[in-house]
Design a protein around this motif. Structure first.
Motif, PDB file in Angstrom:
ATOM      1  N   ILE A 133     -70.933 135.732   2.624  1.00 58.03           N
ATOM      2  CA  ILE A 133     -69.737 136.448   2.154  1.00 58.03           C
ATOM      3  C   ILE A 133     -68.573 135.479   1.965  1.00 58.03           C
ATOM      4  O   ILE A 133     -67.793 135.579   1.028  1.00 58.03           O
ATOM      5  CB  ILE A 133     -69.344 137.561   3.158  1.00 58.03           C
ATOM      6  CG1 ILE A 133     -70.447 138.629   3.231  1.00 58.03           C
ATOM      7  CG2 ILE A 133     -68.010 138.204   2.773  1.00 58.03           C
ATOM      8  CD1 ILE A 133     -70.244 139.668   4.306  1.00 58.03           C
ATOM      9  N   LYS A 134     -68.510 134.527   2.885  1.00 59.18           N
ATOM     10  CA  LYS A 134     -67.394 133.580   2.925  1.00 59.18           C
ATOM     11  C   LYS A 134     -67.215 132.844   1.596  1.00 59.18           C
ATOM     12  O   LYS A 134     -68.186 132.452   0.960  1.00 59.18           O
ATOM     13  CB  LYS A 134     -67.661 132.547   4.026  1.00 59.18           C
ATOM     14  CG  LYS A 134     -66.537 132.457   5.021  1.00 59.18           C
ATOM     15  CD  LYS A 134     -66.868 131.486   6.130  1.00 59.18           C
ATOM     16  CE  LYS A 134     -65.881 131.659   7.242  1.00 59.18           C
ATOM     17  NZ  LYS A 134     -66.296 131.002   8.466  1.00 59.18           N
ATOM     18  N   ASN A 135     -65.966 132.638   1.229  1.00 60.20           N
ATOM     19  CA  ASN A 135     -65.612 131.858   0.032  1.00 60.20           C
ATOM     20  C   ASN A 135     -66.205 132.414  -1.265  1.00 60.20           C
ATOM     21  O   ASN A 135     -66.501 131.673  -2.187  1.00 60.20           O
ATOM     22  CB  ASN A 135     -66.042 130.397   0.190  1.00 60.20           C
ATOM     23  CG  ASN A 135     -65.346 129.762   1.373  1.00 60.20           C
ATOM     24  OD1 ASN A 135     -64.200 130.090   1.681  1.00 60.20           O
ATOM     25  ND2 ASN A 135     -66.042 128.884   2.061  1.00 60.20           N
ATOM     26  N   ARG A 136     -66.433 133.718  -1.311  1.00 62.43           N
ATOM     27  CA  ARG A 136     -66.857 134.330  -2.575  1.00 62.43           C
ATOM     28  C   ARG A 136     -65.837 135.386  -2.949  1.00 62.43           C
ATOM     29  O   ARG A 136     -65.216 136.007  -2.088  1.00 62.43           O
ATOM     30  CB  ARG A 136     -68.246 134.975  -2.406  1.00 62.43           C
ATOM     31  CG  ARG A 136     -69.384 133.970  -2.412  1.00 62.43           C
ATOM     32  CD  ARG A 136     -70.720 134.691  -2.595  1.00 62.43           C
ATOM     33  NE  ARG A 136     -71.733 133.797  -3.148  1.00 62.43           N
ATOM     34  CZ  ARG A 136     -72.512 133.019  -2.396  1.00 62.43           C
ATOM     35  NH1 ARG A 136     -72.384 133.017  -1.089  1.00 62.43           N
ATOM     36  NH2 ARG A 136     -73.409 132.241  -2.965  1.00 62.43           N
ATOM     37  N   THR A 137     -65.674 135.584  -4.238  1.00 59.08           N
ATOM     38  CA  THR A 137     -64.754 136.629  -4.691  1.00 59.08           C
ATOM     39  C   THR A 137     -65.422 137.988  -4.473  1.00 59.08           C
ATOM     40  O   THR A 137     -66.648 138.068  -4.342  1.00 59.08           O
ATOM     41  CB  THR A 137     -64.459 136.472  -6.194  1.00 59.08           C
ATOM     42  OG1 THR A 137     -65.684 136.708  -6.901  1.00 59.08           O
ATOM     43  CG2 THR A 137     -63.923 135.102  -6.512  1.00 59.08           C
ATOM     44  N   PRO A 138     -64.620 139.067  -4.433  1.00 61.69           N
ATOM     45  CA  PRO A 138     -65.219 140.396  -4.251  1.00 61.69           C
ATOM     46  C   PRO A 138     -66.332 140.668  -5.260  1.00 61.69           C
ATOM     47  O   PRO A 138     -67.380 141.202  -4.898  1.00 61.69           O
ATOM     48  CB  PRO A 138     -64.034 141.338  -4.462  1.00 61.69           C
ATOM     49  CG  PRO A 138     -62.847 140.541  -4.052  1.00 61.69           C
ATOM     50  CD  PRO A 138     -63.157 139.124  -4.430  1.00 61.69           C
ATOM     51  N   ILE A 141     -69.433 138.834  -4.340  1.00 62.97           N
ATOM     52  CA  ILE A 141     -70.059 139.475  -3.170  1.00 62.97           C
ATOM     53  C   ILE A 141     -70.853 140.705  -3.615  1.00 62.97           C
ATOM     54  O   ILE A 141     -72.000 140.898  -3.220  1.00 62.97           O
ATOM     55  CB  ILE A 141     -68.991 139.868  -2.114  1.00 62.97           C
ATOM     56  CG1 ILE A 141     -68.273 138.614  -1.598  1.00 62.97           C
ATOM     57  CG2 ILE A 141     -69.630 140.610  -0.958  1.00 62.97           C
ATOM     58  CD1 ILE A 141     -67.055 138.896  -0.722  1.00 62.97           C
ATOM     59  N   ARG A 142     -70.218 141.500  -4.489  1.00 65.17           N
ATOM     60  CA  ARG A 142     -70.894 142.712  -4.970  1.00 65.17           C
ATOM     61  C   ARG A 142     -72.205 142.378  -5.654  1.00 65.17           C
ATOM     62  O   ARG A 142     -73.228 143.004  -5.401  1.00 65.17           O
ATOM     63  CB  ARG A 142     -69.988 143.468  -5.944  1.00 65.17           C
ATOM     64  CG  ARG A 142     -68.948 144.318  -5.258  1.00 65.17           C
ATOM     65  CD  ARG A 142     -68.126 145.108  -6.265  1.00 65.17           C
ATOM     66  NE  ARG A 142     -66.753 145.242  -5.793  1.00 65.17           N
ATOM     67  CZ  ARG A 142     -65.693 144.721  -6.375  1.00 65.17           C
ATOM     68  NH1 ARG A 142     -65.808 144.054  -7.507  1.00 65.17           N
ATOM     69  NH2 ARG A 142     -64.496 144.882  -5.852  1.00 65.17           N
ATOM     70  N   PHE A 145     -74.936 141.042  -3.101  1.00 66.24           N
ATOM     71  CA  PHE A 145     -75.514 142.038  -2.195  1.00 66.24           C
ATOM     72  C   PHE A 145     -75.870 143.344  -2.916  1.00 66.24           C
ATOM     73  O   PHE A 145     -76.287 144.304  -2.280  1.00 66.24           O
ATOM     74  CB  PHE A 145     -74.552 142.342  -1.044  1.00 66.24           C
ATOM     75  CG  PHE A 145     -74.367 141.182  -0.119  1.00 66.24           C
ATOM     76  CD1 PHE A 145     -75.326 140.888   0.847  1.00 66.24           C
ATOM     77  CD2 PHE A 145     -73.250 140.376  -0.202  1.00 66.24           C
ATOM     78  CE1 PHE A 145     -75.155 139.814   1.696  1.00 66.24           C
ATOM     79  CE2 PHE A 145     -73.069 139.300   0.648  1.00 66.24           C
ATOM     80  CZ  PHE A 145     -74.028 139.005   1.602  1.00 66.24           C
ATOM     81  N   ASN A 146     -75.656 143.345  -4.243  1.00 65.01           N
ATOM     82  CA  ASN A 146     -75.991 144.532  -5.016  1.00 65.01           C
ATOM     83  C   ASN A 146     -75.228 145.771  -4.527  1.00 65.01           C
ATOM     84  O   ASN A 146     -75.806 146.817  -4.242  1.00 65.01           O
ATOM     85  CB  ASN A 146     -77.502 144.760  -4.939  1.00 65.01           C
ATOM     86  CG  ASN A 146     -78.002 145.490  -6.161  1.00 65.01           C
ATOM     87  OD1 ASN A 146     -77.216 145.773  -7.079  1.00 65.01           O
ATOM     88  ND2 ASN A 146     -79.272 145.800  -6.175  1.00 65.01           N
ATOM     89  N   ILE A 147     -73.919 145.625  -4.402  1.00 66.62           N
ATOM     90  CA  ILE A 147     -73.065 146.710  -3.934  1.00 66.62           C
ATOM     91  C   ILE A 147     -72.325 147.302  -5.129  1.00 66.62           C
ATOM     92  O   ILE A 147     -71.814 146.559  -5.973  1.00 66.62           O
ATOM     93  CB  ILE A 147     -72.034 146.199  -2.894  1.00 66.62           C
ATOM     94  CG1 ILE A 147     -72.756 145.653  -1.664  1.00 66.62           C
ATOM     95  CG2 ILE A 147     -71.076 147.318  -2.491  1.00 66.62           C
ATOM     96  CD1 ILE A 147     -71.854 144.901  -0.730  1.00 66.62           C
ATOM     97  N   GLU A 148     -72.287 148.610  -5.194  1.00 63.18           N
ATOM     98  CA  GLU A 148     -71.602 149.267  -6.295  1.00 63.18           C
ATOM     99  C   GLU A 148     -70.088 149.236  -6.044  1.00 63.18           C
ATOM    100  O   GLU A 148     -69.621 149.484  -4.934  1.00 63.18           O
ATOM    101  CB  GLU A 148     -72.082 150.717  -6.387  1.00 63.18           C
ATOM    102  CG  GLU A 148     -71.740 151.366  -7.714  1.00 63.18           C
ATOM    103  CD  GLU A 148     -71.941 152.875  -7.654  1.00 63.18           C
ATOM    104  OE1 GLU A 148     -71.236 153.581  -8.395  1.00 63.18           O
ATOM    105  OE2 GLU A 148     -72.794 153.327  -6.848  1.00 63.18           O
ATOM    106  N   ASP A 150     -66.943 150.932  -5.970  1.00 59.96           N
ATOM    107  CA  ASP A 150     -66.541 152.339  -6.006  1.00 59.96           C
ATOM    108  C   ASP A 150     -65.022 152.523  -6.010  1.00 59.96           C
ATOM    109  O   ASP A 150     -64.511 153.587  -5.702  1.00 59.96           O
ATOM    110  CB  ASP A 150     -67.193 153.128  -4.860  1.00 59.96           C
ATOM    111  CG  ASP A 150     -66.979 152.474  -3.503  1.00 59.96           C
ATOM    112  OD1 ASP A 150     -66.274 151.439  -3.444  1.00 59.96           O
ATOM    113  OD2 ASP A 150     -67.517 152.966  -2.500  1.00 59.96           O
ATOM    114  N   TRP A 151     -64.289 151.466  -6.331  1.00 61.65           N
ATOM    115  CA  TRP A 151     -62.829 151.572  -6.405  1.00 61.65           C
ATOM    116  C   TRP A 151     -62.382 151.904  -7.828  1.00 61.65           C
ATOM    117  O   TRP A 151     -62.956 151.401  -8.784  1.00 61.65           O
ATOM    118  CB  TRP A 151     -62.174 150.230  -6.042  1.00 61.65           C
ATOM    119  CG  TRP A 151     -62.351 149.774  -4.642  1.00 61.65           C
ATOM    120  CD1 TRP A 151     -63.126 148.741  -4.217  1.00 61.65           C
ATOM    121  CD2 TRP A 151     -61.716 150.295  -3.485  1.00 61.65           C
ATOM    122  NE1 TRP A 151     -63.020 148.578  -2.855  1.00 61.65           N
ATOM    123  CE2 TRP A 151     -62.156 149.521  -2.379  1.00 61.65           C
ATOM    124  CE3 TRP A 151     -60.819 151.334  -3.245  1.00 61.65           C
ATOM    125  CZ2 TRP A 151     -61.732 149.751  -1.091  1.00 61.65           C
ATOM    126  CZ3 TRP A 151     -60.396 151.564  -1.950  1.00 61.65           C
ATOM    127  CH2 TRP A 151     -60.850 150.790  -0.895  1.00 61.65           C
TER     128      TRP A 151
END
Lengths: 169, 324
Positions: A133-138, A141-142, A145-148, A150-151
């Motif tokens: 996670i460290k030193n990565r932009t949001p 990161i998404r 980690f394959n994160i949707e 949702d904002w």
């Protein structure tokens, strides 16, 4: 039960999908959960207790866990209290290499280390995720980690504004 | 399996390894992460808060929803600031234990407002702070004004001479001295530290300072920083157990004053001193005095233990004492 006996008796564990694994008492005692189980066996002792069923760990993950505990069975394990204060970034190269696995395996390993209560393994595996996670932009990161996302744009702006003063001393 | 299927406790665990910048990036990843980080007490144990220089408090962001413990606040100048902070603190009434004000220019009413909103303050520091009496109050009451902080254990006053010099010239009164007056006769403070700068000490009334120390009934640990003036001209703090003196230059002639402390003092630390007690020829009187006359359990010079648990540690000092 006499944990300190010189010989290291065989112990068997069974994964959630029914595969039996053989390891040694010394190794398996790195798991706080199993240690608690064994300490409550009472009569009959370790030799007669039969295979320990582990409902929450599948065979693929159990194999990985056993590889780790057998490698570390002679090392002194830090308590979870000591780990809490751990700041040093030094990782044993063997562990570093051991943790080279895909994310799915890593999640399963974390869940297993948590269930089996192996503080050092939990520390290593969760720290590994933190390093990703460290030193990565949001956005990075998404996608990693394959994160949707949702904002809504308005929400994210508000959140970022709300948190921009957070400044750790 | 996805990372967000991991138990919340595990995710918390993972986030706790992140530094501040990464944590902020993580907050923006998704709502779940924001929720976990925003609600977790594990994060942000230390919290710094800087007020914008404008007095428009509507724009000030709200505090996070976690049990804050240590807070540092910069630039309180306006009663509106104080009101806003007092209001924000109400959610942390019993959790806040440590407060540091820096670059504060307030009156006692503003601070009382803030202090009344919290219950359990244990440590309080002022860094470059000026506190005025509120002149709109009735004059007589203000003279005897004290802050009501029943759980206060530690008070620190650091003052940066350079920043405040011009103001002091105009005030002809030391701002630190003013702050001290609000804590006169305090019964709970155990640790007190104060930093002296050149100009600061110039205005400082040593007699009042020593009287102040004597009025702190529970004082056990005193820390004197940048102590470049003969401050210890009067007996003080007879129950003191621990004394730390930093930048000690003009101690000659006042050494004997430590004798007032000899029954209670257990630990003495000298830091950045021009004295070198390990230079035995030159500093024979000082070291001999400390070892012979004071009943110390621990004595450190620049973090080097000379006496530890009542035993002389340093071989050279031992020889020196024996050969005397």
């Amino acid at each position: 039960m006499d944990i300190d006996r010189p010989s290291d008796p065989q112990v068997s564990v069974v994964s959630s999908d029914g595969t039996m694994f053989h390891t040694t008492l010394k190794s398996i005692l790195l798991s706080g959960t199993i240690k608690d189980m064994i300490e409550h066996i009472g009569e009959g002792g370790v030799e007669n207790m039969g295979a320990i069923p582990l409902q929450n760990v599948d065979s693929k993950t159990l194999e990985i866990v056993i590889k780790w505990i057998e490698h570390h069975k002679d090392n002194i394990q830090p308590t979870s209290e000591e780990i809490k204060d751990k700041t040093a970034d030094f990782i044993d190269p063997w562990d570093e290499n051991f943790l080279e696995m895909d994310l799915d395996k890593l999640y399963n390993l974390i869940t297993a280390a948590n269930y089996l209560n192996i503080p050092q393994l939990l520390w290593l595996s969760t720290r590994k995720i933190a390093m990703l996670i460290k030193n990565r932009t949001p956005q990075e990161i998404r996608s990693l980690f394959n994160i949707e996302d949702d904002w809504t744009p308005q929400e994210i702006e508000a959140v970022q504004k709300e948190n921009q003063w957070c400044e750790e001393k | 399996m996805s990372i967000n299927n991991l138990p919340t406790g595990i995710l918390e665990h993972i986030f706790s390894y992140l530094d501040n910048q990464s944590m902020q990036d993580a907050i923006s990843v998704c709502k779940l992460w924001e929720q976990i980080i925003g609600n977790s007490s594990k994060f942000m144990k230390k919290f710094k808060f800087q007020l914008p220089s404008s007095t428009n408090c509507q724009e000030i962001v709200k505090f996070p929803k976690i049990p804050l413990k240590n807070i540092r606040i910069k630039h309180i100048k306006d009663p509106l600031h104080a009101e806003f902070i007092a209001d924000a603190f109400k959610d942390y009434k019993s959790t806040i234990e440590s407060l540091e004000f820096s670059h504060l220019h307030a009156d006692n009413k503003m601070l009382t407002n803030i202090f009344n909103s919290i219950d359990n303050l244990k440590e309080l520091s002022f860094n470059c702070a000026i506190i005025n009496l509120n002149t709109s109050g009735t004059g007589d009451d203000d003279k005897n004004f004290r802050f009501n902080l029943p759980n206060l254990r530690s008070l620190s006053i650091y003052t940066n001479f350079c920043v405040n010099a011009c103001r002091w010239q105009a005030m002809k009164e030391d701002p630190a001295e003013k702050i001290l007056s609000y804590f006169w006769n305090n019964q709970t403070i155990e640790t007190f530290s104060i930093q002296f700068y050149g100009g600061h000490a110039y205005y400082f009334n040593t007699r009042i300072f020593c009287a102040f120390l004597n009025s702190l009934k529970n004082l056990k640990h005193l820390i004197l920083l940048s102590c470049n003036k003969s401050l210890i001209e009067f007996p003080f703090s007879l129950g003191l157990q621990k004394l730390e003196i930093d930048s000690l230059y003009y101690f000659d002639g006042h050494i004997e004053l430590l004798l007032y402390l000899k029954d209670s003092l257990k630990e003495l630390r000298l830091v950045q001193t021009t004295y070198n007690p390990r230079n035995y020829k030159k500093e024979k009187p000082l070291i001999k005095f400390i070892i012979d006359k004071l009943n110390l359990e621990n004595f450190y010079v620049e973090d080097i233990p000379i006496i530890l648990n009542g035993k002389i540690q340093d071989a050279a000092v031992k020889d020196f004492i024996v050969n005397e």
